[in-house]
Scaffold this active site. Structure first.
Site, PDB file in Angstrom:
ATOM      1  N   TYR A 183     -32.795 115.111  73.641  1.00  0.00           N
ATOM      2  CA  TYR A 183     -33.729 116.194  73.903  1.00  0.00           C
ATOM      3  C   TYR A 183     -34.902 116.125  72.917  1.00  0.00           C
ATOM      4  O   TYR A 183     -34.980 115.210  72.104  1.00  0.00           O
ATOM      5  CB  TYR A 183     -32.988 117.535  73.899  1.00  0.00           C
ATOM      6  CG  TYR A 183     -32.007 117.618  75.048  1.00  0.00           C
ATOM      7  CD1 TYR A 183     -32.465 117.810  76.353  1.00  0.00           C
ATOM      8  CD2 TYR A 183     -30.634 117.456  74.849  1.00  0.00           C
ATOM      9  CE1 TYR A 183     -31.570 117.851  77.428  1.00  0.00           C
ATOM     10  CE2 TYR A 183     -29.740 117.494  75.918  1.00  0.00           C
ATOM     11  CZ  TYR A 183     -30.220 117.687  77.204  1.00  0.00           C
ATOM     12  OH  TYR A 183     -29.348 117.701  78.263  1.00  0.00           O
ATOM     13  N   ARG A 325     -14.566 119.240  76.629  1.00  0.00           N
ATOM     14  CA  ARG A 325     -13.729 118.957  77.797  1.00  0.00           C
ATOM     15  C   ARG A 325     -12.275 119.333  77.557  1.00  0.00           C
ATOM     16  O   ARG A 325     -11.572 119.747  78.488  1.00  0.00           O
ATOM     17  CB  ARG A 325     -13.852 117.477  78.168  1.00  0.00           C
ATOM     18  CG  ARG A 325     -15.266 117.092  78.565  1.00  0.00           C
ATOM     19  CD  ARG A 325     -15.384 115.636  78.948  1.00  0.00           C
ATOM     20  NE  ARG A 325     -16.781 115.221  78.926  1.00  0.00           N
ATOM     21  CZ  ARG A 325     -17.230 114.075  79.408  1.00  0.00           C
ATOM     22  NH1 ARG A 325     -16.396 113.205  79.935  1.00  0.00           N
ATOM     23  NH2 ARG A 325     -18.515 113.777  79.351  1.00  0.00           N
TER      24      ARG A 325
END
Length: 378
Positions: A183, A325
């Site tokens: 980013y 996750r």
């Protein structure tokens, strides 16, 4: 011997009750940046599981900074009110602190969710123009981002500041600046994506300038008793890119500026990356940073078992463990960890009968002083 994973940790004025962090996980489920019921469910499930810190997904600081039109954002009062609803739930139903991760997508703005194949979201599909330190597209088929001017850079810093003001109103306990995963801040840091010839490019010190300016702008607004951290990619996994040595230098610089922790991930900048994955594959990067700074270090990446997490902390490789996750697969992971390691987890009163320590006894709490029915005793 005390269980390290369940030891408290102070960050400025907040006291984390253990070392378990729910890492940011992009959901692509916001309505014009506004968090909805999905986000309340997604983050709320972790609030009742006993984690110490729950982070929002990447929360974008202006419309064209968004990774996708359905990304979470914090540039309007409506967006702030929706996040405030989630903050209230987390504070009311668990022991967790609530953190907001602020982000600008840079050249990764206007993209499609991974579950529809990813790739650029073009103008005719509702996309919008992207900006970047240098006009280098992600790869063939992606639009070339517009190179940021000095005014653009100053405005981007101001957008982080404005989002920080809204985070104060939201009731957030912590800010994390997203400087990882390709980013905008990461794009300034890496020589792969930053080819500028001004004082924002060239040397490592120049390439760190945007990150430090964002941090200083956020720190100037954020309450002094609340912490700010930064998430970084320790390496680009690309020859000639950002390295662990660079990350150590950035960490030391941020610590000097008053940064309270550093969250060490890796990669995400460009498709040329060659990542070597495996259990705890990023922990070595966290350990390298921890050896060079005094502020707490967060390890993340394929950490799945309580024993693995405890070992990382006991061997001094990190101070906090971030899970993503693993928490999606088992939102009650903190309960499992406490049970397996012999520690005490936090259960909300509605769920405390699930505590194996209670199941092991024949007596069941009955605060109403009424005979337990079948479902009460289950």
């Amino acid at each position: 011997m005390a269980v390290k994973l369940f030891e408290p940790l102070a960050l400025r004025g907040i006291a984390l009750q253990n070392r378990i962090v729910v890492a940011p996980m992009t959901q692509f489920s916001a309505d014009e940046g506004v968090a909805g019921d999905w986000h309340l469910m997604h983050l709320g499930q972790f609030a009742v599981s006993g984690a110490a810190l729950i982070m929002t997904e990447s929360t974008y600081v202006e419309p064209n900074a968004r990774n996708n039109p359905r990304s979470l954002a914090l540039y309007t009062e409506e967006q702030a009110a929706a996040l405030g609803r989630i903050a209230n739930f987390i504070h009311s139903h668990g022991i967790a602190s609530f953190g907001v991760q602020l982000c600008h997508g840079g050249r990764k703005a206007s993209s499609k969710p991974h579950w529809v194949g990813g790739g650029p979201l073009l103008a005719e599909e509702g996309g919008y123009p992207a900006v970047a330190p240098s006009p280098i597209p992600i790869k063939v088929g992606w639009p070339t981002p517009r190179e940021m001017t000095m005014r653009d850079i100053a405005e981007a810093v101001g957008m982080f500041a404005s989002a920080t003001r809204r985070a104060v109103a939201v009731g957030a306990d912590l800010i994390e600046i997203h400087g990882a995963h390709g980013y905008l801040i990461h794009q300034f840091l890496s020589p792969i994506t930053n080819r500028r010839g001004d004082h924002y490019g060239g040397t490592r010190e120049n390439r760190m300038r945007f990150a430090t300016e964002v941090f200083e702008a956020v720190r100037a607004i954020w309450p002094a008793d609340k912490p700010i951290g930064i998430r970084v990619s320790a390496t680009d996994w690309i020859q000639g890119g950002w390295t662990t040595e660079d990350t150590v230098a950035l960490a030391q610089r941020m610590e000097d500026l008053g940064c309270d922790y550093i969250h060490v991930s890796s990669g995400g900048l460009a498709p040329q990356q060659k990542i070597e994955t495996g259990p705890g594959y990023q922990v070595g990067f966290a350990a390298a940073v921890k050896a060079a700074v005094k502020m707490p270090v967060v390890a993340v990446g394929q950490i799945t078992s309580p024993q693995q997490a405890e070992s990382i902390l006991r061997t001094g490789q990190a101070d906090l463990i971030a899970l993503a996750r693993t928490m999606l697969f088992n939102p009650r992971w903190p309960w499992l960890a406490a049970h397996e390691l012999g520690a005490v987890a936090h259960y909300p009163p509605q769920y405390e009968r699930a505590d194996p320590r209670r199941l092991a006894t024949s007596a069941i709490s009955n605060p109403g002083n009424e005979p337990a029915t079948g479902d009460q005793a289950a």
